[in-house]
Design an enzyme around this catalytic site. Structure first.
Site, PDB file in Angstrom:
ATOM      1  N   GLU B  60       0.815  -1.211   0.000  1.00 22.49           N
ATOM      2  CA  GLU B  60       0.000   0.000   0.000  1.00 22.49           C
ATOM      3  C   GLU B  60       0.848   1.261   0.000  1.00 22.49           C
ATOM      4  O   GLU B  60       0.505   2.248  -0.650  1.00 22.49           O
ATOM      5  CB  GLU B  60      -0.951   0.015   1.198  1.00 22.49           C
ATOM      6  CG  GLU B  60      -2.106  -0.982   1.096  1.00 22.49           C
ATOM      7  CD  GLU B  60      -1.690  -2.416   1.341  1.00 22.49           C
ATOM      8  OE1 GLU B  60      -0.585  -2.649   1.877  1.00 22.49           O
ATOM      9  OE2 GLU B  60      -2.473  -3.327   0.990  1.00 22.49           O
ATOM     10  N   PHE B  86      -6.537  -1.264   5.714  1.00 19.71           N
ATOM     11  CA  PHE B  86      -5.120  -1.382   5.363  1.00 19.71           C
ATOM     12  C   PHE B  86      -4.487  -0.014   5.147  1.00 19.71           C
ATOM     13  O   PHE B  86      -3.351   0.099   4.713  1.00 19.71           O
ATOM     14  CB  PHE B  86      -4.939  -2.247   4.103  1.00 19.71           C
ATOM     15  CG  PHE B  86      -5.713  -3.536   4.115  1.00 19.71           C
ATOM     16  CD1 PHE B  86      -6.056  -4.146   5.315  1.00 19.71           C
ATOM     17  CD2 PHE B  86      -6.093  -4.152   2.934  1.00 19.71           C
ATOM     18  CE1 PHE B  86      -6.792  -5.335   5.338  1.00 19.71           C
ATOM     19  CE2 PHE B  86      -6.819  -5.334   2.955  1.00 19.71           C
ATOM     20  CZ  PHE B  86      -7.169  -5.925   4.155  1.00 19.71           C
ATOM     21  N   HIS B 129     -10.877  -5.197   8.187  1.00 22.98           N
ATOM     22  CA  HIS B 129     -11.480  -4.968   6.878  1.00 22.98           C
ATOM     23  C   HIS B 129     -12.610  -3.938   6.976  1.00 22.98           C
ATOM     24  O   HIS B 129     -12.908  -3.251   6.021  1.00 22.98           O
ATOM     25  CB  HIS B 129     -12.054  -6.268   6.303  1.00 22.98           C
ATOM     26  CG  HIS B 129     -11.009  -7.210   5.797  1.00 22.98           C
ATOM     27  ND1 HIS B 129     -10.142  -7.861   6.614  1.00 22.98           N
ATOM     28  CD2 HIS B 129     -10.711  -7.606   4.532  1.00 22.98           C
ATOM     29  CE1 HIS B 129      -9.341  -8.625   5.872  1.00 22.98           C
ATOM     30  NE2 HIS B 129      -9.672  -8.483   4.612  1.00 22.98           N
TER      31      HIS B 129
HETATM   32  C1  LIG Z   1      -1.839  -4.817   4.136  1.00 22.49           C
HETATM   33  C2  LIG Z   1      -2.808  -5.668   3.389  1.00 22.49           C
HETATM   34  N1  LIG Z   1      -3.077  -5.391   2.110  1.00 22.49           N
HETATM   35  C3  LIG Z   1      -3.958  -6.123   1.414  1.00 22.49           C
HETATM   36  C4  LIG Z   1      -4.598  -7.169   1.999  1.00 22.49           C
HETATM   37  C5  LIG Z   1      -5.639  -7.947   1.204  1.00 22.49           C
HETATM   38  N2  LIG Z   1      -5.123  -9.236   0.836  1.00 22.49           N
HETATM   39  C6  LIG Z   1      -5.349 -10.312   1.605  1.00 22.49           C
HETATM   40  S1  LIG Z   1      -4.572 -11.633   1.059  1.00 22.49           S
HETATM   41  C7  LIG Z   1      -3.923 -10.822  -0.265  1.00 22.49           C
HETATM   42  C8  LIG Z   1      -3.015 -11.537  -1.207  1.00 22.49           C
HETATM   43  C9  LIG Z   1      -1.885 -12.202  -0.502  1.00 22.49           C
HETATM   44  O1  LIG Z   1      -1.111 -12.934  -1.368  1.00 22.49           O
HETATM   45  P1  LIG Z   1       0.183 -13.698  -0.907  1.00 22.49           P
HETATM   46  O2  LIG Z   1       0.977 -12.836   0.013  1.00 22.49           O
HETATM   47  O3  LIG Z   1       0.863 -14.195  -2.107  1.00 22.49           O
HETATM   48  O4  LIG Z   1      -0.339 -14.888  -0.019  1.00 22.49           O
HETATM   49  P2  LIG Z   1      -1.382 -16.052  -0.371  1.00 22.49           P
HETATM   50  O5  LIG Z   1      -2.750 -15.513  -0.053  1.00 22.49           O
HETATM   51  O6  LIG Z   1      -1.222 -16.386  -1.791  1.00 22.49           O
HETATM   52  O7  LIG Z   1      -1.067 -17.174   0.545  1.00 22.49           O
HETATM   53  C10 LIG Z   1      -4.344  -9.510  -0.262  1.00 22.49           C
HETATM   54  C11 LIG Z   1      -4.004  -8.519  -1.285  1.00 22.49           C
HETATM   55  C12 LIG Z   1      -4.304  -7.432   3.359  1.00 22.49           C
HETATM   56  N3  LIG Z   1      -4.898  -8.426   4.039  1.00 22.49           N
HETATM   57  N4  LIG Z   1      -3.395  -6.676   4.016  1.00 22.49           N
END
Ligand SMILES: Cc1ncc(C[n+]2csc(CCOP(=O)(O)OP(=O)(O)O)c2C)c(N)n1
Lengths: 370, 325
Positions: B60, B86, B129
């Site tokens: 972000e 976030f 959220h």
């Molecule tokens: C600071 C923040 N930004 C955005 C999100 C929303 N979000 C939740 S999971 C995710 C993707 C995460 O991907 P990755 O780190 O590759 O882990 P995976 O879910 O694939 O295990 C996002 C964008 C969040 N929870 N926290």
């Protein structure tokens, strides 16, 4: 072999050189054959069976959680199938006193580390009681803010070092999470303090819909550790034995006071990102999924163990049934949890209650007694 | 005219502005091919290409910095923060960088940035959220905080925000996204920033509110009407800076006020409304100013939202109390 000296202005050669430095470590191939004796861990037969048992348990837990979510009996759920080797084999290398700082998908490790299954369900349902951790559970609840647990792990790791504890802080993020500022800050701090941490990047190829290629121009995520001055390894995350081996070595290194290690596991989640409306058909193909199914960690470990006479279909069936029973009981226990009260939440805001809080407690107690 | 949900109205506004101005760029986590986790940017990448609508790495602070830098290059960034909880990750860019630039560079530079984010409670999201964090930004000078309460306003306010040369934080309440439809014109139109709406005229008590609480206030007003209590509802629309003129006019008209917010009591916007009224119109008041808000806890776990969030019956009770004072 000594490295060839490169012309520092030949940027292309410099880049190629970095990219060549991070081979993927593998012990078992997808047919369960040992391809690299050097990376076979030192595990007894019983321990290997125990690791496989936990992986089967995790697969069943994933299937049942998905079903329970669809029936409205669970709340937030982030699927884990495909990631069993990455999650369970890494946790298997840890001691109970090691401190786990999990992300939202790392619930199986959390349960194996000591969180009662019932509490994991309560957490999923949005019930505060699911996060009232016992004193001897060395973990904090799953982190929602991506990357936040990385900086915190550096803090825990420094604390362990200062207290001379023979333990590590271990934490997980995803390929997406490795883009966050907190990720870099966490590995850099832990490196600077030579703190007892083991950092995992579970690279399952996608951050929700965003493919790993969009996250960074780096060819591997492990190489991000180089800038922090810490050893960094990429491992086949569908290979439980390689994951265990690398993690165990990393833990030993960190506990010995050498500082942190960064481990990238190459893995895949079969399901959607979470069960809150994500549709993976929008961003990945059936072929991609199929390719990963061929590398399935359960299949390869099953083949390996069966060839050694340590595993059978009947045994697996038994574990599946036992897990289903365990889940049924835990859901019933979760159902019995008392209704949450806002007056109790208010009571948990400060140790000494200010006037504003006391007044609000009175208001909600009156409402709740109606 | 077509009946549209708020999310459709938002997508409309984005598409029209992308079309109208090649400097408008949309970016954020999963906004491209996936169309955003709520599908607010659905189809936009397909239509306008990856140069105009693109996914960013998951960071972000990076998204905020990108918006800042692109604005310096005279683009009009429309960045999405996936959930407003976030925002802490990008707080520095928003309040300490974008919001100050016009001031610190003596008006020689502008920051025509719109930061969109879903927020607000009642839909059982995981932690961080749903939080109502608008008060945090509203406290910072130099940045607007806009919160629509319906599809028509959402489209017009978002177009205004994108065309505005100052940074705007544009917050979309998740519960409003798909809960109802309303007539929304196809073409581009604007609803002015910094102007509150008189959602409902009344003579006895003024309810001043914004976002999802506008709908709760309408329900309360309908119930109170049956008992002969006439409620005027003011929808702030821009919660920072406040439309003081409209606020004071309604106070002078009814003499009785209830300020309603979904956020915790100590969290901002309602407190500012109350201060303005007590400073400027205390002699018009026939009763103390009533306040309805959530209690001062961390936003609660999903299962407890129902008893934690303020609702129509809380508003109704408070209006009665102030009316009968
Ligand atoms: C600071 C923040 N930004 C955005 C999100 C929303 N979000 C939740 S999971 C995710 C993707 C995460 O991907 P990755 O780190 O590759 O882990 P995976 O879910 O694939 O295990 C996002 C964008 C969040 N929870 N926290």
């Amino acid at each position: 072999m000594a490295k060839k000296k490169l012309n520092p202005l030949d940027f292309e050669a410099l880049l190629a050189d970095i990219n060549a430095d991070f081979p993927t470590i593998q012990a078992l191939d997808k047919d369960g054959k040992v391809v690299n004796e050097e990376y076979m861990p030192d595990l007894s037969d019983d321990e290997m069976v125990e690791l496989m048992t936990r992986m089967v348990w995790a697969r069943v837990l994933d299937q049942r959680s998905t079903a329970l979510n669809r029936q409205g009996r669970l709340g937030f759920y982030a699927p884990t199938a495909g990631q069993e080797a990455s999650q369970l084999a890494s946790q298997f290398a840890m001691e109970k006193e090691d401190v786990l700082l999990p992300g939202y998908r790392d619930v199986p490790q959390l349960i194996q580390h000591g969180l009662p299954l019932k509490d994991a369900f309560l957490w999923s349902r949005g019930h505060a009681a699911g996060s009232a951790y016992a004193d001897d559970l060395q973990a904090i609840p799953p982190q929602i803010i991506i990357g936040a647990q990385y900086v915190q792990a550096a803090g825990v790791a420094l604390g362990l070092k200062k207290r001379n504890k023979p333990n590590v802080a271990f934490t997980y993020t995803g390929d997406g999470g490795s883009s966050q500022g907190d990720f870099y800050e966490g590995i850099n701090f832990a490196g600077a303090y030579k703190a007892n941490a083991v950092f995992f990047i579970q690279n399952n190829g996608y951050a929700i819909s965003t493919p790993r290629e969009v996250q960074t121009a780096a060819k591997t995520l492990a190489q991000k550790g180089v800038a922090a001055g810490i050893p960094s390894v990429q491992v086949d995350g569908m290979d439980p034995l390689a994951v265990y081996k690398v993690t165990k070595a990393a833990r030993d290194w960190a506990v010995a006071g050498n500082g942190p290690v960064l481990i990238e596991t190459l893995t895949f989640r079969y399901g959607p990102h979470t069960l809150s409306g994500d549709d993976p058909t929008r961003y990945r193909s059936k072929e991609t999924e199929g390719e990963w199914v061929e590398k399935d960690p359960l299949t390869r470990f099953r083949k390996y163990l069966t060839a050694k006479g340590l595993w059978s279909e009947a045994k697996e069936e038994e574990i599946i049934e036992a897990t289903k029973e365990e889940i049924k009981t835990a859901i019933k226990e979760a159902d019995a949890a008392p209704k949450q009260k806002v007056s109790e939440f208010l009571g948990n805001m400060f140790e000494v209650k200010p006037q504003s809080i006391q007044e609000q407690i009175d208001i909600f107690k009156a409402k709740e007694s109606k | 005219m077509a009946q549209k949900t708020m999310i459709q109205a938002i997508t409309d506004a984005l598409a029209l502005e992308l079309e109208a101005n090649p400097d408008v760029l949309i970016f954020g986590e999963d906004v491209g091919n996936n169309g955003g986790v709520f599908r607010a940017t659905e189809g936009l990448q397909e239509k306008f290409g990856k140069d105009r609508v693109f996914d960013t790495p998951l960071a972000e602070s990076g998204i905020g910095g990108l918006a800042f830098g692109l604005a310096l290059e005279n683009f009009r960034p429309v960045a999405e923060i996936q959930f407003f909880g976030f925002v802490f990750e990008v707080m520095d860019e928003i309040v300490a960088q974008m919001a100050r630039t016009r001031f610190r560079m003596s008006g020689t530079r502008t920051m025509p940035i719109t930061i969109r984010a879903p927020f607000g409670g009642g839909v059982h999201t995981p932690e961080l959220h749903a939080d109502n964090l608008e008060g945090l930004i509203a406290q910072s000078p130099g940045i607007r905080v806009v919160i629509p309460s319906n599809p028509y306003d959402a489209k017009g306010l978002l177009i205004s925000a994108i065309r505005d040369n100052d940074p705007v934080v544009f917050l979309e309440h998740m519960k409003l996204y798909r809960s109802f439809r309303e007539e929304v014109p196809e073409e581009a139109y604007t609803v002015p920033l910094d102007k509150a709406a008189i959602t409902r005229e009344g003579t006895d008590v003024s309810v001043i509110t914004y976002g999802a609480m506008v709908r709760e206030a309408i329900k309360a007003a309908e119930a109170l009407e049956k008992d002969g209590i006439s409620v005027e509802i003011i929808d702030l629309r821009t919660v920072a800076p406040l439309d003081i003129e409209t606020i004071i006019a309604t106070v002078e008209k009814t003499g009785r006020v209830v300020v309603v917010q979904e956020a915790q009591k100590q969290a901002g916007v309602a407190a500012q409304v109350v201060s303005e009224i007590s400073e400027r119109a205390v002699l018009s008041l026939e009763a103390p100013i009533g306040r309805v808000s959530a209690p001062d806890t961390i936003y609660p776990f999903g299962q407890a939202e129902g008893s934690w969030l303020p609702n129509a019956s809380d508003i109704e009770a408070k209006v009665r109390e102030i009316y009968e004072f």
